[in-house]
Motif scaffolding. Structure first.
Motif, mmCIF file in Angstrom:
data_model
loop_
_atom_site.group_PDB
_atom_site.id
_atom_site.type_symbol
_atom_site.label_atom_id
_atom_site.label_comp_id
_atom_site.label_asym_id
_atom_site.label_seq_id
_atom_site.Cartn_x
_atom_site.Cartn_y
_atom_site.Cartn_z
ATOM 1 N N ASN A 18 0.818 -1.206 0.000
ATOM 2 C CA ASN A 18 0.000 0.000 0.000
ATOM 3 C C ASN A 18 0.852 1.257 0.000
ATOM 4 O OD1 ASN A 18 -3.148 -0.097 0.379
ATOM 5 N ND2 ASN A 18 -2.361 -1.914 1.412
ATOM 6 N N ASN A 19 1.827 1.281 0.868
ATOM 7 C CA ASN A 19 2.619 2.502 0.999
ATOM 8 C C ASN A 19 3.556 2.713 -0.187
ATOM 9 O OD1 ASN A 19 1.991 3.921 3.666
ATOM 10 N ND2 ASN A 19 2.031 1.749 4.219
ATOM 11 N N GLN A 20 3.996 1.631 -0.811
ATOM 12 C CA GLN A 20 4.768 1.789 -2.045
ATOM 13 C C GLN A 20 3.886 2.321 -3.170
ATOM 14 O OE1 GLN A 20 6.552 -2.096 -2.572
ATOM 15 N NE2 GLN A 20 8.298 -1.591 -1.277
ATOM 16 N N LEU A 21 2.611 1.907 -3.181
ATOM 17 C CA LEU A 21 1.696 2.439 -4.187
ATOM 18 C C LEU A 21 1.433 3.922 -3.953
ATOM 19 C CD1 LEU A 21 -0.174 2.212 -6.594
ATOM 20 C CD2 LEU A 21 -1.940 1.277 -5.069
ATOM 21 N N VAL A 22 1.297 4.328 -2.694
ATOM 22 C CA VAL A 22 1.146 5.753 -2.408
ATOM 23 C C VAL A 22 2.373 6.521 -2.910
ATOM 24 C CG1 VAL A 22 0.927 7.499 -0.615
ATOM 25 C CG2 VAL A 22 -0.387 5.393 -0.447
ATOM 26 N N SER A 23 3.561 5.992 -2.653
ATOM 27 C CA SER A 23 4.786 6.645 -3.118
ATOM 28 C C SER A 23 4.805 6.745 -4.636
ATOM 29 C CB SER A 23 6.011 5.864 -2.639
ATOM 30 O OG SER A 23 6.071 5.817 -1.231
ATOM 31 N N ALA A 24 4.400 5.688 -5.310
ATOM 32 C CA ALA A 24 4.362 5.694 -6.775
ATOM 33 C C ALA A 24 3.340 6.709 -7.289
ATOM 34 C CB ALA A 24 4.039 4.306 -7.302
ATOM 35 N N THR A 25 2.228 6.849 -6.569
ATOM 36 C CA THR A 25 1.217 7.819 -6.966
ATOM 37 C C THR A 25 1.764 9.241 -6.849
ATOM 38 O OG1 THR A 25 -0.523 6.327 -6.178
ATOM 39 C CG2 THR A 25 -1.136 8.619 -6.553
ATOM 40 N N LEU A 26 2.428 9.526 -5.756
ATOM 41 C CA LEU A 26 3.015 10.856 -5.582
ATOM 42 C C LEU A 26 4.088 11.125 -6.632
ATOM 43 C CD1 LEU A 26 3.237 10.952 -1.678
ATOM 44 C CD2 LEU A 26 1.600 12.152 -3.133
ATOM 45 N N PRO A 241 12.055 -5.646 15.645
ATOM 46 C CA PRO A 241 12.388 -6.273 16.929
ATOM 47 C C PRO A 241 13.800 -5.932 17.383
ATOM 48 C CG PRO A 241 12.469 -7.895 15.168
ATOM 49 C CD PRO A 241 11.953 -6.625 14.552
ATOM 50 N N SER A 242 14.027 -6.095 18.671
ATOM 51 C CA SER A 242 15.373 -6.025 19.271
ATOM 52 C C SER A 242 16.069 -4.687 19.051
ATOM 53 C CB SER A 242 16.260 -7.159 18.724
ATOM 54 O OG SER A 242 15.631 -8.406 18.945
ATOM 55 N N GLY A 243 15.309 -3.621 19.000
ATOM 56 C CA GLY A 243 15.920 -2.305 18.893
ATOM 57 C C GLY A 243 16.577 -2.004 17.570
ATOM 58 N N LYS A 244 16.298 -2.819 16.556
ATOM 59 C CA LYS A 244 16.865 -2.556 15.230
ATOM 60 C C LYS A 244 16.177 -1.348 14.597
ATOM 61 C CE LYS A 244 17.961 -7.424 14.366
ATOM 62 N NZ LYS A 244 17.668 -8.615 13.517
ATOM 63 N N PRO A 245 16.791 -0.728 13.583
ATOM 64 C CA PRO A 245 16.155 0.415 12.920
ATOM 65 C C PRO A 245 14.785 0.049 12.368
ATOM 66 C CG PRO A 245 18.456 0.248 12.254
ATOM 67 C CD PRO A 245 18.139 -0.998 13.046
ATOM 68 N N ALA A 246 13.898 1.013 12.320
ATOM 69 C CA ALA A 246 12.548 0.783 11.819
ATOM 70 C C ALA A 246 12.580 0.308 10.370
ATOM 71 C CB ALA A 246 11.729 2.059 11.924
ATOM 72 N N ASP A 247 11.592 -0.498 10.027
ATOM 73 C CA ASP A 247 11.378 -0.949 8.650
ATOM 74 C C ASP A 247 10.488 0.101 7.977
ATOM 75 O OD1 ASP A 247 10.860 -2.251 6.277
ATOM 76 O OD2 ASP A 247 9.787 -3.939 7.192
ATOM 77 N N VAL A 248 11.089 0.960 7.180
ATOM 78 C CA VAL A 248 10.343 2.073 6.579
ATOM 79 C C VAL A 248 9.593 1.553 5.355
ATOM 80 C CG1 VAL A 248 10.465 4.400 5.651
ATOM 81 C CG2 VAL A 248 12.068 3.693 7.446
ATOM 82 N N LEU A 249 8.284 1.645 5.391
ATOM 83 C CA LEU A 249 7.426 1.079 4.346
ATOM 84 C C LEU A 249 7.209 2.048 3.195
ATOM 85 C CD1 LEU A 249 4.728 -0.518 6.694
ATOM 86 C CD2 LEU A 249 6.916 -1.483 5.925
ATOM 87 N N THR A 250 7.469 3.306 3.426
ATOM 88 C CA THR A 250 7.324 4.365 2.421
ATOM 89 C C THR A 250 8.697 4.731 1.896
ATOM 90 O OG1 THR A 250 5.479 5.267 3.694
ATOM 91 C CG2 THR A 250 6.451 6.699 2.022
ATOM 92 N N SER A 251 8.776 5.002 0.595
ATOM 93 C CA SER A 251 10.034 5.481 0.010
ATOM 94 C C SER A 251 9.776 6.760 -0.783
ATOM 95 C CB SER A 251 10.632 4.421 -0.916
ATOM 96 O OG SER A 251 11.747 4.951 -1.607
ATOM 97 N N PHE A 252 10.635 7.733 -0.590
ATOM 98 C CA PHE A 252 10.566 8.955 -1.394
ATOM 99 C C PHE A 252 11.478 8.877 -2.619
ATOM 100 C CE2 PHE A 252 9.368 11.806 2.475
ATOM 101 C CZ PHE A 252 8.054 11.393 2.379
ATOM 102 N N ASP A 253 12.123 7.726 -2.836
ATOM 103 C CA ASP A 253 13.088 7.619 -3.934
ATOM 104 C C ASP A 253 12.444 7.882 -5.297
ATOM 105 O OD1 ASP A 253 14.982 7.015 -2.055
ATOM 106 O OD2 ASP A 253 15.105 4.880 -2.529
#
Length: 262
Positions: A18-26, A241-253
């Motif tokens: 979903n969030n990749q589709l939003v990025s593609a739309t923008l 999990p385990s304090g790792k960096p967030a998994d960012v679902l959106t990309s501005f690339d």
């Protein structure tokens, strides 16, 4: 106290789609954002693009909102209506977009400059986007929503900008707005605990002047009370999990690539 919704790995992948589709739309809209374009044209193209990709607009009809996009120009912070307004050289315009695909939502926003913008407008856009990056960096399991707000506020206020208080980020899933609320101000160590599997949207709304806002009579459009410029960037992410960096679902690339071609 309402319990937050923790997502499975499979649900997170649907939210990523979903969030990749939003990025593609923008990104699809990026070349259209130029002087003389009516904001309703952006809305029409966005709906067409979303439906062509098998999803439906997430905003249209949501709590009665009548459009696919929120298009917020200059002193409009969020929830602006697309319409007959023609974009002008030097405007800044936040485009907020949502989708629904396989029962889950996508939600992201990006603020564009129209043609050549002023130095102060460009600096506002840069600072707001950087505040989002700083907030994402502290969105780790074991931290709290106050750490996110403190990261935004602690970066932009010393630069002289205002942080909107009333409008906040939120959880994301089968509903567009789930718990917890994610303010863009606050104290580190306070607020709701960030747990692995939690999916949230972080969306700094930063003003060139004071942070006070008001709502127009349409019941949606939010403007700065002093009519100063406002910028808005938003990404969805899953707490790892385990304090790792967030998994960012959106990309501005894709958006950045589209803008660089312009």
């Amino acid at each position: 106290m309402r319990k937050v919704s923790i997502k499975t790995a499979e649900q997170i992948e649907i939210l990523r789609l979903n969030n990749q589709l939003v990025s593609a739309t923008l990104a699809e809209l990026a070349p259209m954002i130029r002087p003389g374009v009516r904001t309703i044209e952006l809305d029409r193209r966005a709906e067409e693009f979303i439906r062509d990709h098998g999803a439906v607009p997430g905003f249209k009809g949501f709590e009665g909102f009548p459009y696919t996009l929120c298009v917020s120009v200059n002193d409009v912070v969020v929830h602006g209506f697309p319409g007959e307004y023609e974009l002008c050289e030097g405007d800044i315009v936040s485009v907020d977009c949502g989708t629904v695909l396989h029962g889950f939502y996508g939600d992201s926003a990006f603020t564009f400059g129209v043609g050549e913008v002023s130095q102060e407008a460009g600096a506002l856009l840069k600072a707001t986007r950087e505040s989002l990056d700083r907030a994402i960096a502290v969105a780790i399991a074991g931290n709290r929503t106050g750490d996110i707000g403190a990261a935004v506020q602690g970066f932009v206020e010393p630069l002289g900008y205002g942080v909107v208080r009333e409008m906040v980020g939120h959880g994301l899933g089968r509903s567009m707005h789930e718990d917890p609320e994610v303010p863009n101000y606050g104290r580190a160590g306070n607020g709701k605990l960030l747990e692995a599997g939690l999916v949230i949207c972080i969306e700094p709304m930063i003003t060139l002047g004071r942070h006070a806002i008001f709502q127009e009579r349409d019941g949606w459009t939010i403007r700065t009370r002093d009519h100063s410029l406002a910028a808005h960037f938003e990404k969805a992410l899953a707490i790892s999990p385990s304090g790792k960096p967030a998994d960012v679902l959106t990309s501005f690339d894709l958006i950045d690539a589209a803008l660089s071609k312009g």
